[in-house]
Design a protein around this motif. Structure first.
Motif, PDB file in Angstrom:
ATOM      1  N   THR A  78      -6.126  19.086   1.348  1.00 16.73           N
ATOM      2  CA  THR A  78      -5.060  18.213   1.033  1.00 16.73           C
ATOM      3  C   THR A  78      -6.052  17.175   0.372  1.00 16.73           C
ATOM      4  O   THR A  78      -6.941  16.662   0.870  1.00 16.73           O
ATOM      5  CB  THR A  78      -4.393  17.949   2.115  1.00 16.73           C
ATOM      6  N   LEU A  79      -5.730  16.374  -0.852  1.00 15.17           N
ATOM      7  CA  LEU A  79      -6.020  15.523  -1.567  1.00 15.17           C
ATOM      8  C   LEU A  79      -5.475  14.222  -1.149  1.00 15.17           C
ATOM      9  O   LEU A  79      -4.098  14.411  -1.308  1.00 15.17           O
ATOM     10  CB  LEU A  79      -6.172  16.005  -3.017  1.00 15.17           C
ATOM     11  N   TYR A  80      -6.129  13.272  -1.129  1.00 15.87           N
ATOM     12  CA  TYR A  80      -5.233  12.038  -0.743  1.00 15.87           C
ATOM     13  C   TYR A  80      -5.875  10.881  -1.889  1.00 15.87           C
ATOM     14  O   TYR A  80      -6.932  10.743  -2.563  1.00 15.87           O
ATOM     15  CB  TYR A  80      -5.500  11.314   0.624  1.00 15.87           C
ATOM     16  N   LEU A  81      -4.773   9.863  -2.097  1.00  7.84           N
ATOM     17  CA  LEU A  81      -5.311   8.644  -2.967  1.00  7.84           C
ATOM     18  C   LEU A  81      -4.575   7.555  -1.861  1.00  7.84           C
ATOM     19  O   LEU A  81      -3.349   7.245  -1.953  1.00  7.84           O
ATOM     20  CB  LEU A  81      -4.782   8.702  -4.276  1.00  7.84           C
ATOM     21  N   GLN A  82      -5.157   6.845  -1.454  1.00  5.96           N
ATOM     22  CA  GLN A  82      -4.854   5.464  -0.533  1.00  5.96           C
ATOM     23  C   GLN A  82      -4.967   4.554  -1.590  1.00  5.96           C
ATOM     24  O   GLN A  82      -6.138   4.143  -2.157  1.00  5.96           O
ATOM     25  CB  GLN A  82      -6.140   5.357   0.639  1.00  5.96           C
ATOM     26  N   MET A  83      -3.838   3.750  -1.875  1.00  6.20           N
ATOM     27  CA  MET A  83      -3.757   2.930  -2.743  1.00  6.20           C
ATOM     28  C   MET A  83      -3.445   1.426  -2.050  1.00  6.20           C
ATOM     29  O   MET A  83      -2.397   1.324  -1.468  1.00  6.20           O
ATOM     30  CB  MET A  83      -2.551   3.118  -3.729  1.00  6.20           C
ATOM     31  N   ASN A  84      -4.224   0.382  -2.192  1.00  9.21           N
ATOM     32  CA  ASN A  84      -4.022  -0.768  -1.538  1.00  9.21           C
ATOM     33  C   ASN A  84      -4.047  -1.921  -2.481  1.00  9.21           C
ATOM     34  O   ASN A  84      -4.560  -1.766  -3.696  1.00  9.21           O
ATOM     35  CB  ASN A  84      -5.368  -1.110  -0.506  1.00  9.21           C
ATOM     36  N   SER A 136       0.861  -1.064  -0.058  1.00  8.58           N
ATOM     37  CA  SER A 136      -0.113   0.164   0.138  1.00  8.58           C
ATOM     38  C   SER A 136       0.771   1.168  -0.008  1.00  8.58           C
ATOM     39  O   SER A 136       2.027   1.179   0.388  1.00  8.58           O
ATOM     40  CB  SER A 136      -0.876   0.095   1.181  1.00  8.58           C
ATOM     41  N   LEU A 137       0.239   2.391  -0.576  1.00  3.44           N
ATOM     42  CA  LEU A 137       0.851   3.598  -0.469  1.00  3.44           C
ATOM     43  C   LEU A 137      -0.236   4.502  -0.475  1.00  3.44           C
ATOM     44  O   LEU A 137      -1.266   4.518  -1.020  1.00  3.44           O
ATOM     45  CB  LEU A 137       1.810   3.789  -1.937  1.00  3.44           C
ATOM     46  N   THR A 138       0.104   6.004   0.237  1.00  2.00           N
ATOM     47  CA  THR A 138      -0.759   6.796   0.175  1.00  2.00           C
ATOM     48  C   THR A 138      -0.271   8.104  -0.513  1.00  2.00           C
ATOM     49  O   THR A 138       0.878   8.431   0.211  1.00  2.00           O
ATOM     50  CB  THR A 138      -1.244   7.152   1.584  1.00  2.00           C
ATOM     51  N   LEU A 139      -0.838   8.487  -1.526  1.00  2.00           N
ATOM     52  CA  LEU A 139      -0.123  10.022  -2.097  1.00  2.00           C
ATOM     53  C   LEU A 139      -1.121  11.034  -1.590  1.00  2.00           C
ATOM     54  O   LEU A 139      -2.319  10.900  -1.121  1.00  2.00           O
ATOM     55  CB  LEU A 139      -0.454   9.936  -3.522  1.00  2.00           C
ATOM     56  N   ALA A 140      -0.470  12.079  -1.414  1.00  2.00           N
ATOM     57  CA  ALA A 140      -0.884  13.471  -1.105  1.00  2.00           C
ATOM     58  C   ALA A 140      -0.710  14.560  -1.799  1.00  2.00           C
ATOM     59  O   ALA A 140       0.351  14.368  -2.614  1.00  2.00           O
ATOM     60  CB  ALA A 140      -0.571  13.703   0.367  1.00  2.00           C
ATOM     61  N   CYS A 141      -1.804  15.575  -2.052  1.00  2.00           N
ATOM     62  CA  CYS A 141      -1.461  16.684  -2.910  1.00  2.00           C
ATOM     63  C   CYS A 141      -1.989  17.898  -2.194  1.00  2.00           C
ATOM     64  O   CYS A 141      -3.220  17.851  -1.863  1.00  2.00           O
ATOM     65  CB  CYS A 141      -2.404  16.499  -4.022  1.00  2.00           C
ATOM     66  N   ALA A 142      -1.235  19.003  -2.240  1.00  2.00           N
ATOM     67  CA  ALA A 142      -1.758  20.099  -1.464  1.00  2.00           C
ATOM     68  C   ALA A 142      -1.394  21.363  -2.405  1.00  2.00           C
ATOM     69  O   ALA A 142      -0.265  21.267  -3.126  1.00  2.00           O
ATOM     70  CB  ALA A 142      -0.900  20.303  -0.270  1.00  2.00           C
TER      71      ALA A 142
END
Length: 127
Positions: free
Chosen positions: A78-84, A17-23
């Protein structure tokens, strides 16, 4: 000038898993539609997930449904993308995108329709 700053990319093994963030950085930006695109070499940019920052149902590409979750934190802006359950096919450069329009009012799957782009963050999934 709106600048989108991504973070959270990296290298993981399949199933991880990874979590991307964008602000947004600098110019105050809020509201509208935000999302994630990805690109691999020699292929066009592909929409992964989008969401209206004011609420509403998110959209996901079929290839990531059930594995990825997009969300927006209003407090942190902040925008997130949780990737599992990541797969090697998820490897690519992931870009944060934003537009002041609501998601339903423009062709959000078309990369050319988005006003603002981040610089991208690399995600590499090994088998």
């Amino acid at each position: 000038q709106v600048q989108l700053v991504e973070s959270g990319g990296g290298s993981v093994q399949a199933g991880g898993s990874l979590t991307l963030a964008c602000a947004p950085n600098g110019y105050a930006y809020s509201g509208g539609c935000m999302g994630w695109f990805r690109q691999v070499p020699d292929k066009a940019r592909e929409g992964v997930a989008v969401i209206d920052t004011d609420g509403g149902s998110p959209w996901y590409a079929d290839s990531v449904k059930g594995r990825f979750t997009i969300s927006h934190d209003h407090v942190k802006n902040t925008l997130y993308l949780q990737m599992n359950s990541l797969e090697p096919a998820d490897t690519g450069m992931y870009y944060c995108v934003a537009d002041r329009r609501m998601c339903s009012t423009f062709p959000r799957r078309n990369s050319g329709a988005w006003r603002y782009w981040g610089q991208g963050t690399q995600v590499t999934v090994s088998s």
